[in-house]
Design a protein around this motif. Structure first.
Motif, PDB file in Angstrom:
ATOM      1  N   GLU A  48       0.851  -1.188   0.000  1.00  0.00           N
ATOM      2  CA  GLU A  48       0.000   0.000   0.000  1.00  0.00           C
ATOM      3  C   GLU A  48       0.891   1.244   0.000  1.00  0.00           C
ATOM      4  O   GLU A  48       1.704   1.439   0.900  1.00  0.00           O
ATOM      5  N   LYS A  49       0.727   2.083  -1.002  1.00  0.00           N
ATOM      6  CA  LYS A  49       1.565   3.273  -1.112  1.00  0.00           C
ATOM      7  C   LYS A  49       1.328   4.274   0.012  1.00  0.00           C
ATOM      8  O   LYS A  49       2.168   5.139   0.259  1.00  0.00           O
ATOM      9  N   SER A  50       0.207   4.157   0.678  1.00  0.00           N
ATOM     10  CA  SER A  50      -0.088   5.083   1.773  1.00  0.00           C
ATOM     11  C   SER A  50       0.783   4.821   3.001  1.00  0.00           C
ATOM     12  O   SER A  50       0.914   5.681   3.876  1.00  0.00           O
ATOM     13  N   ARG A  51       1.393   3.638   3.066  1.00  0.00           N
ATOM     14  CA  ARG A  51       2.243   3.319   4.210  1.00  0.00           C
ATOM     15  C   ARG A  51       3.603   3.989   4.067  1.00  0.00           C
ATOM     16  O   ARG A  51       4.216   3.968   3.005  1.00  0.00           O
ATOM     17  N   ASN A  98      -2.413   3.646  -5.891  1.00  0.00           N
ATOM     18  CA  ASN A  98      -2.555   3.193  -4.505  1.00  0.00           C
ATOM     19  C   ASN A  98      -1.713   1.977  -4.128  1.00  0.00           C
ATOM     20  O   ASN A  98      -1.333   1.826  -2.965  1.00  0.00           O
ATOM     21  N   ASP A 292       2.022   5.929   9.998  1.00  0.00           N
ATOM     22  CA  ASP A 292       1.018   5.243   9.185  1.00  0.00           C
ATOM     23  C   ASP A 292      -0.378   5.367   9.784  1.00  0.00           C
ATOM     24  O   ASP A 292      -0.536   5.494  11.005  1.00  0.00           O
TER      25      ASP A 292
END
Length: 315
Positions: A48-51, A98, A292
């Motif tokens: 997950e790129k959000s991490r 994402n 995160d």
């Protein structure tokens, strides 16, 4: 998310499926078992790129994936490691805004995890590691994966401990406080070892660098080594250190040295990798907890992981 993955599988891999089951993944990625319309099984790894940790973990992904493919396709490790599936455009990964996705053939077995290796499995592991270390004539530039005895996160961890401690979340500070002096001591020792090793002429070989029971799958006949993100051209101790404190270490080394008879453990290098891993684990759990977007259960799990690492740190 499942609908997105179904779309990615069909568009990028021409894998048609509605059967996706979540598996136990690592701390840094998600994992899914896929069954296509023909009854073939795959293993899908999703970052997950959000991490916060994803950019660090996937930084060298375009380097290590072709190497892992070469290992399985062109060397004695064929059938002993997980096999990559390319996209229809012959890429080893696919991504959108994402996710970063990597598809593998599914291995019908179970992760060793909390279990013990049998004597036969220890022998197989030693053979696999020795074969990896003895590989030569690489069809890629080893400089791009060569050990430099430099870890960028060390300076960040030092700043958290020394300068920005008050900016950390309360839970993190409470865990770290009793062991701050020990962590500082190990950072100092790491810096000293790094300086020493940079000046030495050491024998390097191809190393996995992340050998542990959660990265090993076994079935009745075979043992498979997974997760090659950390592949590096480095001293053998980059792999040996993770086996050093296992109860089967002597059995492992007996077989390993049969296949690599000139090898002798370098205690200085071994110590360097032991400290590096401990500090890296502490850094990565702090990073996830601090930055995160974790749900309550994920936060609790990672906090417990950090506690375990901090409690077991030794000077």
């Amino acid at each position: 998310m499942i609908e997105t993955l179904i779309k990615i599988l069909q568009e990028k891999y021409l894998v048609k499926t509605n059967i996706i089951s979540k598996q136990q993944g690592g701390w840094a990625s998600l994992a899914y078992k896929i069954e296509d319309k023909n009854g073939h099984f795959y293993f899908l790894k999703v970052y997950e790129k959000s991490r916060k940790s994803t950019s660090y973990l996937t930084k060298h992904i375009d380097i290590y994936l072709p190497i892992a493919d070469w290992l399985d396709d062109q060397t004695s490790l064929k059938g002993k490691i997980i096999r990559l599936i390319k996209t229809q455009s012959e890429n080893f990964k696919c991504e959108d805004e994402n996710y970063v996705c990597i598809l593998f053939d599914y291995i019908d077995g179970e992760t060793v995890g909390e279990q013990n290796l049998t004597e036969e499995q220890v022998i197989q592991l030693a053979e696999t590691v020795a074969q990896l270390h003895n590989l030569e004539d690489f069809p890629f530039d080893i400089k791009q994966i060569s050990e430099t005895f430099h870890l960028p996160f060390i300076s960040t961890l030092s700043e958290w401990i020394e300068k920005n401690f008050d900016h950390l979340k309360v839970d993190i500070k409470e865990l770290l406080k009793p062991n701050i002096s020990t962590i500082k001591s190990q950072i100092n020792e790491w810096n000293n070892l790094s300086k020493v090793l940079k000046e030495q002429h050491l024998k390097f070989c191809l190393c996995h660098t992340d050998i542990h029971h959660w990265n090993i799958i076994t079935n009745k006949q075979h043992l498979y080594l997974l997760d090659w993100e950390g592949i590096k051209f480095a001293p053998p101790e980059a792999d040996i250190f993770s086996i050093y404190q296992q109860p089967y270490f002597n059995s492992f080394m007996k077989k390993y040295c049969e296949l690599n008879p000139d090898y002798q453990i370098n205690d200085t290098v071994l110590r360097y990798y032991q400290i590096s891993r401990k500090l890296q684990d502490i850094f990565e759990f702090i990073e996830q907890l601090q930055f995160d977007e974790l749900n309550q259960e994920e936060y609790k799990i990672n906090l417990n992981y950090l506690k375990k690492e901090v409690d077991t740190i030794t000077g």
